[in-house]
Design a protein around this motif. Structure first.
Motif: not given
Length: 923
Positions: A110-115
């Motif tokens: 559920g966490q948003a991650y930035d690549v």
């Protein structure tokens, strides 16, 4: 007076975000230098591009490890490579794809991650970022970018804890694309100025008005030789204010839901306690409980130090949690002999790239000669082995050579495992030449061979017996390829020389008519000649009845050379139906087998006996052996200083009279003469000491050499020390200090006729049948005495793993002594041999004389000399300590009070009040 309790989020990266990682590092491993990329696994497809095809083809994927792929209609592009610390996609002028991907770990669902991808030089084509679930591979997200020199970011929502991220380049031109970095970080919430959040995600909790937090500060309990008591606070309460409820995420509310930032009471929470701007304490916060008293909610917490936290972190971890892939190598005579060498001679050839930064080609892993099974023969000239008559003959490599790993390497691997929160600094570990020559055995247990694989069969035997020996046909099998089981000929075929098979079997043979029945396992050489017979037995017809079963049950070990075979067989006197094997599945026909390994792999080292050893148990055992003290590093709260007691607490002070020396020249750091409250002084001797203290290792009950020694010297334990303080006539009681989990090791001549072949003896013995064997021994700490060349004797090494046999005069010697025979002088000198056992004892013949330079005298006696000195006193007194005093104080400092020198044992500190300080009056 201002008191502040500052908390770091449980996971932070410079933002107020409880799901961020514990440092600024990325969730993607090796995305800055790509050092592991060029040796990573890859997948090619020449017909159709499916990114999930590559993932499935290389599955199961190891987490945090790079993989590569490429596809082309007619021409395959070059695989992506690391060049100059960058990721380079080498382009060709066709419609092709190449890419890299990695399976992530420890994501929060559920966490948003930035690549974030930083491109240094552009090419012609498209850059794609995709994320997948771990197989079955389903695309979770997808973004397309033009690879111009810039930084671009793709965001995805984690649907699993181990999603796969892939970076693809669609080549449509001939220009290469260079990527500087790839990072993956969770999106964070910017610090809120309204709540006075600090840098690095720190937050200041609300305290009750004018609350002062009491601390007990200590690093060593001088009166208890077996304990190292670290700093902590007594439990205290925090109010459930709006701010604190946000920090603890309303943990008292049983209806709260997992919103991705839930405070976890089972996760360490880093904290810092300040008073008037001075740091009094840096450590960790533990939430004990939540109290609700008539509607007033409070959080009951305490604080504890870094070293206590180290034990908490390690107590659930074993050596099996480490990754020893970089130590994999062929288990053969060549590597064993190379392990005896020092630079510049040849070293072990490892099969994988060293990734930890600690592997050394020469010192990390060695193969000393150890008597593991005591199954070593004396060659008699009739075995056909080529062994020199009357010299020792090894029946297998494993009889003498099993891996031992450097202790310093093991410490470094523990402190540098993934996401480990602590570092250490130790001059003793890093610079002590003798300590760096210590090794721990990685014996795999009681079995005589290293196990490469296991297999089994359960089923029925349906072929009838004849008057000639006929194979017992196993009609179902589950043997992997290394067993070489031939399902047509019903035999096992060895793929390499010196392949060791161990069989455990049961054949119920159904007898329709009583008849003489013979059963055996026959071993053939590559030419088809019988060279050995195992477990041969004959049942007379008179002992049988019609319609009965004969149970052929047993176990044995056999060594085969390449293309040798072995098979179970039976025959009867009469042919036809007189005797016929007819059994059902339920009647338990089975063959279980193991085959010896050709490689020392991570599984051999860590999925056997030593893999069960606790990491904290290992470190604690070393701390007990060398009386090590662990001190928090004030300049870095996550760094632990580890040194021997004498190096921390006993300083080499300058000589001279008190009048002509400064405090600093006498290693006295603080003068608290004007700070003490002389109204109440409590001075007492150390009356709670024990009359007897026994230093020892754990006892391996199955250790034959240790038991024989113990029984021969009226119960004295080899390697132990009894400290007798009976001269202090009022003392009573006995205490044991045990270097658990380590056991003492008895080195001796392998046999009395070979005085130059001195080896550790670690085997069990059965007096009933006179047999000896290996056992699941407690770990041993052994010293590398170096390669020994025998002037007159040799021993025979059998052929193994495709290498020929030989008679060898050299071996690597390990003992508990710094030299064999031990060098001892009277009176003792600094050049005497070091003994890495606790106390003096009579050594076995050929080992020299017992040395007094042992663990007790070198590392423990300075402590006991202070502890049991009649002039030693405990002085408890009130001291007016300011926050600055506490901040500047280290527990290895000495304190000057009225012309006397003291060491501080414990400080009970409460802001705004006199501190109660327990001093040790140093004689």
């Amino acid at each position: 007076m201002s008191t502040q309790l500052i908390l770091y989020p449980q996971h932070h990266n410079g933002q107020y975000n409880f799901t961020s990682i514990s440092s600024a590092n990325s969730f993607l491993v090796d995305g800055l230098n790509f050092s592991s990329l060029n040796t990573s696994s890859s997948h090619d497809s020449a017909t159709i591009f499916l990114d999930s095809e590559a993932i499935n083809a290389l599955a199961p994927l190891t987490v945090n490890t790079w993989y590569r792929l490429r596809w082309g209609d007619t021409t395959l592009p070059a695989l992506p490579v690391e060049s100059g610390g960058n990721l380079v996609f080498n382009s060709i002028a066709t419609q092709t794809y190449s890419g890299v991907f990695q399976r992530l770990s420890s994501l929060t669902i559920g966490q948003a991650y930035d690549v974030t991808v930083t491109v240094a030089s552009a090419g012609v084509g498209r850059m794609l970022i995709r994320t997948f679930t771990n197989p079955p591979t389903i695309i979770e997200s997808d973004s397309v970018f033009d690879p111009t020199p810039l930084t671009f970011t793709h965001t995805f929502i984690a649907s699993a804890t181990d999603s796969i991220v892939m970076l693809l380049f669609n080549h449509t031109g001939v220009d290469n694309v260079t990527v500087n970095t790839i990072t993956i970080t969770p999106q964070g919430i910017s610090p809120s100025l309204a709540y006075n959040d600090l840098q690095d995600g720190q937050v200041i909790v609300d305290l009750y008005e004018n609350e002062d937090i009491p601390l007990t500060l200590s690093v060593d309990d001088f009166k208890n030789v077996a304990e190292k008591v670290q700093s902590y606070s007594k439990a205290f309460n925090l109010p459930a204010t709006k701010r604190n409820n946000q920090i603890f995420d309303n943990i008292f509310d049983i209806t709260r839901s997992d919103d991705g930032i839930v405070f976890n009471p089972y996760v360490k929470t880093q904290c810092c306690l300040k008073q008037d701007g001075f740091i009094l304490f840096e450590g960790y916060l533990r939430l004990l409980d939540i109290q609700d008293k008539e509607g007033e909610i409070s959080y009951n917490i305490n604080l504890y130090s870094e070293v206590i936290a180290l034990a908490d972190v390690l107590k659930e971890l074993t050596f099996a949690n480490l990754d020893f892939t970089e130590l994999e190598h062929s288990y053969d005579k060549t590597n064993i002999k190379y392990s005896w060498n020092d630079s510049p001679d040849p070293s072990i050839t490892y099969l994988n790239t060293g990734t930890s930064g600690f592997r050394d080609a020469y010192t990390t892993l060695r193969y000393p000669f150890i008597d593991w099974n005591h199954d070593i023969l004396i060659a008699n000239g009739f075995t056909g082995s080529g062994a020199t008559p009357d010299m020792p003959e090894l029946t297998s490599l494993e009889s003498a050579f099993r891996p031992c790993i450097n202790v310093k390497y093991l410490i470094d691997r523990i402190f540098n495992q993934s996401s480990f929160p602590f570092t250490y600094t130790s001059d003793f570990f890093s610079t002590d030449a003798d300590f760096n020559k210590l090794y721990m055995d990685f014996n795999w247990g009681a079995q005589s061979t290293i196990i490469e694989g296991t297999g089994s069969v359960e089923g029925s035997i349906t072929n009838p017996a004849t008057t000639s020996f006929t194979n017992l046909e196993l009609n179902t099998t589950d043997f992997s390829t290394e067993f070489g089981y031939n399902t047509s000929n019903f035999n096992f075929v060895a793929a390499e020389d010196a392949t060791t098979y161990t069989f455990d079997y049961a054949f119920p043979i159904y007898m329709t008519t009583p008849d003489d029945l013979s059963l055996r396992w026959q071993q053939y050489n590559a030419s088809g000649t019988v060279i050995d017979v195992h477990d041969s037995i004959t049942y007379a017809s008179g002992s049988m009845t019609a319609g009965s079963y004969v149970d052929y049950v047993g176990s044995f070990t056999a060594t085969l050379n390449q293309n040798d075979t072995i098979q179970p067989m039976f025959k009867t006197v009469s042919s036809g139906t007189g005797s016929q094997g007819v059994v059902s599945w339920a009647y338990n026909t089975y063959v279980n087998a193991t085959v010896g390994a050709k490689l020392i792999t991570g599984n051999v080292l860590l999925q056997t006996l030593r893999g069960e050893l606790g990491q904290w148990d290992f470190l604690k055992g070393l701390m007990t052996m060398f009386n090590l003290v662990s001190v928090p590093d004030k300049s870095n709260p996550n760094n632990i200083l580890i040194e021997p007691y004498a190096d921390i607490f006993i300083s080499n002070t300058s000589s001279g009279t008190t009048s002509d020396l400064t405090l600093a020249s006498r290693s006295i750091t603080h003068d608290w003469t004007e700070k003490i409250d002389v109204a109440e002084v409590k001075l007492l001797p150390l009356t709670d000491l024990n009359k007897t203290t026994i230093f020892k290792f754990v006892e391996d009950d199955d250790d034959y050499a240790f038991s024989v020694y113990k029984n021969s010297v009226f119960g004295h334990l080899y390697g132990s020390k009894v400290y007798d303080a009976s001269g202090f006539t009022v003392l009573q009681g006995e205490e044991e200090i045990i270097a658990e989990p380590f056991a003492a090791t008895v080195p001796k001549m392998l046999m009395t006729q070979f005085p130059q072949l001195v080896t550790p003896a670690i085997y069990s013995y059965n007096p009933d049948d006179g047999t000896s064997e290996g056992f699941d021994n407690s770990p041993r700490i052994l010293y590398n005495n170096g390669k020994v060349t025998m002037s007159t004797d040799t021993y025979f090494i059998p052929s193994h793993n495709g290498l020929s046999s030989e008679n060898q005069p050299d071996y690597l010697q390990f003992t508990h002594l710094g030299a064999v025979p031990a060098v001892v002088s009277i009176p003792p000198a600094i050049t005497d041999t070091q003994d890495f056992h606790f106390g003096e004892c009579q050594l076995m013949p050929g080992m020299g004389n017992s040395t007094s330079k042992n663990l007790f005298n070198v590392y423990w006696l300075p402590y006991f000399a202070e502890l049991y000195n009649p002039d030693t006193r405990i002085m408890t007194i009130k001291v007016n300590l300011t926050p600055g005093d506490v901040n500047a104080f280290n527990f290895y400092d000495t304190v000057f009070i009225k012309n006397r020198q003291y060491r501080v044992n414990k400080i009970d500190y409460k802001p705004g009040d006199l501190a109660t300080v327990e001093f040790i009056l140093i004689p």
